[in-house]
Write an enzyme that holds these catalytic residues in place. Sequence first.
Site, PDB file in Angstrom:
ATOM      1  N   CYS A 273       0.788  -1.247   0.000  1.00  0.00           N
ATOM      2  CA  CYS A 273       0.000   0.000   0.000  1.00  0.00           C
ATOM      3  C   CYS A 273       0.815   1.289   0.000  1.00  0.00           C
ATOM      4  O   CYS A 273       0.624   2.127  -0.884  1.00  0.00           O
ATOM      5  CB  CYS A 273      -0.935  -0.010   1.198  1.00  0.00           C
ATOM      6  SG  CYS A 273      -2.015  -1.430   1.179  1.00  0.00           S
ATOM      7  N   PHE A 274       1.709   1.457   0.979  1.00  0.00           N
ATOM      8  CA  PHE A 274       2.340   2.772   1.126  1.00  0.00           C
ATOM      9  C   PHE A 274       3.078   3.213  -0.142  1.00  0.00           C
ATOM     10  O   PHE A 274       2.866   4.318  -0.637  1.00  0.00           O
ATOM     11  CB  PHE A 274       3.296   2.787   2.324  1.00  0.00           C
ATOM     12  CG  PHE A 274       2.613   2.810   3.668  1.00  0.00           C
ATOM     13  CD1 PHE A 274       1.250   3.021   3.765  1.00  0.00           C
ATOM     14  CD2 PHE A 274       3.335   2.631   4.833  1.00  0.00           C
ATOM     15  CE1 PHE A 274       0.604   3.047   5.004  1.00  0.00           C
ATOM     16  CE2 PHE A 274       2.716   2.653   6.075  1.00  0.00           C
ATOM     17  CZ  PHE A 274       1.358   2.855   6.160  1.00  0.00           C
TER      18      PHE A 274
END
Length: 447
Positions: A273-274
Amino acid sequence: MAKRTGRVGIVGLGYVGLSTAVSFASRGIATVGIDVDEGKLARIANGEPPFVEKGLPELLGKALRHRRLMVTSDCDALAGAGVVFVTVGTPSADDGSIDLSCIRNATSSVGRMLRRSEGYSLIVVKSTVIPGTADDLVMPVLMSESRRKQADFGLASNPEFLREGHAIEDTMHPDRLVIGVEDKKSERTLVSFYRGFYGRLPKILLTTPVNAELIKYASNSFLATKISFINDIARLCNSIPGADIRVVAEGMGLDKRIAPGFLSAGLGYGGSCFGKDIKALLSFAQSKGVELRIPRAAHETNERQPLLALEVARKHLGDLSGKRIAILGLSFKPGTDDMREAVSVVLINGLLKAGASVVAYDPVAIENARKILGSEVSYSKSAASSIQGADCCILATEWEEFKRLRPKNFAKMNRPFLIDGRRVYDPAVFRGKLEFEAVGLGTESPR
Ligand code: UGA
């Protein structure tokens, strides 16, 4: 109370979709899960979770036994569902921008299902999507594929904030729900669904779809920035005798305005995600003519962070060629077998390039790691066997079992030398017993 909602649908059974589906089913909601991957569907229908996630085996088994979860690849099974959640992936395209093809495909299938179904359904986008996606992509696709008027169905943006490894717990006890809607009926439908699910509603922020979509990106980018910030200060600590980032972070976190979470220094953040979300946000901002300097710096800092362990290893061992390096932990964080963007991959590739031989151990991620790292790495069956005979051991992922290791567990190394990449070991216990280095730990104070 939840039963009044009727059936709900979940399109996309990754860690968000499947964890959400079993959570709903566990509270009596009849849930239909859709995925295009037949192999994955067969495993789920058989009660075998396709990934490691705390609580999933139990809740999945229960949902299937009570016939509250049905999974299929046929979107027509969603006909008559009051609420349909879209939880498909939004990966990065080659240039870092968001790839919305799964969203487009899922939405088209849902739209065609709406064409054949009657009654009102609310479509809820949970996937992480750039601002404007619900209004400018999802709604037009739903309208053209369903051939229905906008008033016949509703649309909401409702991003998820689930952590892998804690996805069920986070679904059951969220800090907040963010709901972006353009009309009152969509708002009422989703709020009443959640009232049925939660009983007592969590804090809800009601807003527009674009704000909801941006809240997700801003939240992930901010969390990533917090990590990169503390990692930058950790690098400084490494060059100050007596400094310790753990103490510095603790002191910072005691300030309510800063808060203690996401200040654990380490070899950097990983996960699906990040990195992906920062790249998508940067690319989206650029398309608007806006340069976002802080998320960019957070991303760049994170790219070099795993190599810190390599520099430290070189400082002690010199040329790494022919050296045997043990890696403890491969998954991007504890509690998951997910190897996506794991810092261990960057680190191991760096070590292999330097000519080192790598012996790695992870309690659950070896099978997935092998798919990425191949056979150039040796995989051990235990921490003890990977450490034995090594010239250096690097802790890359802070699994609980590694936290229990003591200096004597490293005695059988060729050269007892430990690099704590996640700050789990007490320097007072380890220093003096073996060569010991850690992220954000300066050399021993001269006094
Ligand atoms: C992250 C967010 O935390 C969720 O809120 C969000 O919903 C999710 O992404 C998503 O977009 O779907 P996740 O990727 O599961 O969740 O993992 P985190 O627990 O946030 O950890 C991410 C990485 O940061 C890990 O590699 C972890 O080791 C690292 N980390 C975390 C640190 O290095 N230091 C910290 O203090 C905290």
